[in-house]
Every structure is written in structure tokens, then in C-alpha cells.
Scaffold this active site. Structure first.
Site, PDB file in Angstrom:
ATOM      1  N   HIS A   1      -4.761  -3.401  -4.309  1.00  9.68           N
ATOM      2  CA  HIS A   1      -3.615  -2.547  -4.618  1.00  9.68           C
ATOM      3  C   HIS A   1      -2.933  -2.983  -5.918  1.00  9.68           C
ATOM      4  CE1 HIS A   1      -0.253   0.155  -3.447  1.00  9.68           C
ATOM      5  NE2 HIS A   1       0.473  -0.715  -4.127  1.00  9.68           N
ATOM      6  N   GLU A   2      -2.616  -4.265  -5.981  1.00 11.13           N
ATOM      7  CA  GLU A   2      -1.934  -4.776  -7.173  1.00 11.13           C
ATOM      8  C   GLU A   2      -2.850  -4.763  -8.400  1.00 11.13           C
ATOM      9  OE1 GLU A   2       1.185  -5.167  -7.214  1.00 11.13           O
ATOM     10  OE2 GLU A   2       1.424  -4.947  -5.042  1.00 11.13           O
TER      11      GLU A   2
ATOM     12  N   HIS B   1      -2.474  -1.455 -10.127  1.00 16.06           N
ATOM     13  CA  HIS B   1      -1.282  -1.424 -10.987  1.00 16.06           C
ATOM     14  C   HIS B   1      -1.510  -2.229 -12.260  1.00 16.06           C
ATOM     15  CE1 HIS B   1       1.019   0.651  -8.015  1.00 16.06           C
ATOM     16  NE2 HIS B   1       1.138  -0.374  -7.172  1.00 16.06           N
TER      17      HIS B   1
END
Length: 348
Positions: A28-29, A32
């Protein structure tokens, strides 16, 4: 007295749960982080875990950190939570670039689920279809359904793959199911197909799936197509479940937090690696979809504020945006406490 094997089993379950959640959060990170870098946004820190830093290395403008608590993680972008004069800060970039960065985390979770489901499709002997192959002993649905019926809809909802058949039947509450099938080249409507119902210890009733479907030989394009279709089916399952939770069909007590996830991991592990990976796929896709909800503190909430900025022609005051996100975090934290308590109660 609790035996050593039981203790080791609990420890191993906790380790697997932490590792599983860690991988999901990392992906997820990473979404980003990659899109922020590609968009020219300055990233001050890329951290895995929360709490005090136990390891860190700086490369370029970014500090790469491993933190003490193996839960969560974050990407700290310049100017994301406070005003900054840096031309490479988050707020200085075009809205479309910021939107891509916000969506990228959830997208990576869904991509992870797609990869896992693709792997599970590869490992299976055949790819499931929507065509009825036969009926189990004691079946009741064969009073209306027939072998070689191709299922198109169940209770008015479209069936794309075999996974949709299971989901739609599980949702049925009375055991009388409407089908749309293709039989001998003709599309026909079958009303109130009877299925047996079983009642669990907690009083919930579930339908008994009493037929099987054909499998087809695997091919490269067949595996890819099924993996994408399966991922789409899981996404639909998550959205429908969220809507039914909001509308009151399901209660908050039926949600699962970290304790519930650990219990599910333990149960899935007992059935083998395929079951565990399937659970991981469902959870990571669930995480991706949930993060896109327009709720404060979630990526979807930040995306909603970006839309507000687009409409207003200027960003919301950072002070008020901070209040909104803080309120969202408080609600999510409170929900986590309620769900965790519910999970613990279910253990006894």
C-alpha cells in the site's frame, strides 16, 4: 495448563498475521511512494511500522525507516499535512497528480490480490465455469436445475464466474432461489429453485450448495482472464457487503479486527497454503476497497477533499482539514476497539 505446542501455535499464528499485514501495508505504502516520486513530490520518509525508529537510512531526500511496532506504515510527503514553500511539496503539484498518489495505495493492494488469485488459478487443476456438471447426493435443486445449465443470474444478480455463484447463494436467506440459465441455447427464468438450509450454533442460517460446475483446461490467457474476473468478483463482494452493513443487514459484531484476522489465519492455515493465500487475497483487496471510501483519514476521504478543493478553486484550510482527519481517525480507532472486543468475546 496450556501445553508448549499450543503456545507455539499461538506465537506462530501471531507471526504469520503480522507478516501478512506487513506485506499488505508495504504494498500500500509502496504505491504512494512510487507515484509520489514519479510525480516529482519530495518524500521525507518512507517507513514500515509505527512508533520509535529502530533503523533508518537516508538516500537522497528520503529517510527509509523501520519502526518498532510491526503495524502500519506511512509515506511522509513534504507539505502534505502542513504548508511548505518547497516547489516539490505535495500541495504544489497539480490535482491530478495528487489524485493518482492517493489512489495508488489502494490500487497496489488490489494488484497484490490479483497476483495471488492468478497464482491460485495457476496452481489449480482446472478453471471453474458457470455450467452445472452434476448434483450431490440428496440434492434438492435438481428438481428445477439440470445438468449443463449455464448460470447467468442468481436472484437477479449477474454471475460472471464460479465464485459469484457461491457468493450469491450464500446471501440467500430462505433457500428459494431464482435463476436465469441458458439451457439448450435458450435463456430461461427458473423461479424458486429449492435448496436445503443449515443452521449454525449462533443461529445464522446458510444455504447448502448441492451442485458442482465443470472445469476447463488451463491456458495462459484463460488464467489471466480468470484472475482478473476473480479479482473483480471479490471487489463486488466487498462493495455489496459494505452496503449491506450500512443498510443493517449485517451488524458490527460480524466485522473482524486484528484478533479476528489472526483467528481466520489460524483456521485457513490448518487447511493448507492455498486457503491461507486465498484469505490474504480477500483481505488485501478488502483493504484496498475500504481505503477508497470517502471517509475522513482514509485515502478516499483525502480524495473527497481534493474534489472539494477543485470545486472551491482553493484548498481547505489545513487547520480544518486536520480537524476532519483527526475526527475520522477517532471514529476508526473507536470502531477498531469495538470490533476487537467483539473478536475477543467470540473466542469464549
Amino acid at each position: 495448563m496450556i501445553g508448549l505446542d499450543a503456545v507455539l501455535n499461538v506465537v506462530w499464528t501471531i507471526v504469520k498475521t503480522v507478516l501478512m499485514l506487513g506485506v499488505m501495508i508495504f504494498f500500500h505504502e509502496l504505491g504512494h511512494f512510487i507515484t509520489a516520486k514519479l510525480s516529482g513530490i519530495k518524500v521525507n520518509e518512507f517507513a514500515l511500522g509505527m512508533g520509535p525508529k529502530i533503523f533508518g537510512k537516508k538516500k537522497g531526500d528520503t529517510q527509509y525507516s523501520l519502526r518498532l511496532l510491526p503495524v502500519g506504515g506511512f509515506v511522509a510527503m513534504e507539505g502534505e499535512d502542513a504548508e511548505s514553500d518547497d516547489e516539490n511539496s505535495y500541495m504544489k503539484k497539480p490535482k491530478w497528480k495528487r489524485a493518482i498518489v492517493l489512489v495508488a495505495g489502494a490500487t497496489m493492494n488490489i494488484i497484490l490480490g490479483l497476483i495471488i488469485l492468478g497464482g491460485l488459478t495457476c496452481s489449480s487443476e482446472l478453471i471453474g465455469t458457470r455450467v452445472i456438471a452434476g448434483f450431490k447426493e440428496g440434492a434438492t435443486s435438481n428438481a428445477v436445475l439440470q445438468q449443463n445449465d449455464e448460470i447467468k443470474k442468481i436472484n437477479g444478480h449477474r454471475v460472471g464466474i464460479d465464485n459469484d455463484i457461491v457468493f450469491e447463494l450464500v446471501r440467500d436467506e430462505d433457500g428459494m432461489v431464482d435463476f436465469t440459465v441458458v439451457r439448450d441455447g435458450e435463456t430461461i427464468e427458473l423461479k424458486e429453485v429449492p435448496f436445503q438450509m443449515t443452521t449454525a450454533e449462533d443461529g445464522t442460517r446458510a444455504i447448502t450448495l448441492d451442485f458442482s460446475v465443470y472445469g476447463e483446461e488451463k491456458s495462459f490467457f484463460g488464467v489471466v482472464k480468470h484472475a482478473f474476473a476473480w479479482t473483480g468478483s471479490v471487489i463486488k463482494t466487498v462493495w455489496v457487503s459494505l452496503v449491506e452493513l450500512i443498510t443493517g443487514k449485517y451488524s458490527i459484531s460480524e466485522l473482524s479486527g486484528p484478533v479476528g484476522v489472526a483467528t481466520a489465519v489460524s483456521q485457513a492455515s490448518s487447511y493448507g497454503w492455498d486457503s491461507l493465500f486465498l484469505l490474504v487475497a480477500y483481505i488485501t483487496i478488502n483493504l484496498g476497497v475500504f481505503n477508497l471510501l470517502p471517509f475522513p483519514a482514509l485515502d478516499g476521504g483525502k480524495l473527497a477533499l481534493l474534489v472539494v478543493e477543485l470545486i472551491r478553486g482553493k484548498p481547505l484550510d489545513p487547520k480544518y482539514e486536520g480537524y476532519i482527519n483527526l475526527a475520522g481517525l477517532a471514529v476508526l480507532f473507536g470502531l477498531m476497539i469495538v470490533v476487537t472486543v467483539s473478536d475477543v468475546i467470540k473466542l469464549f
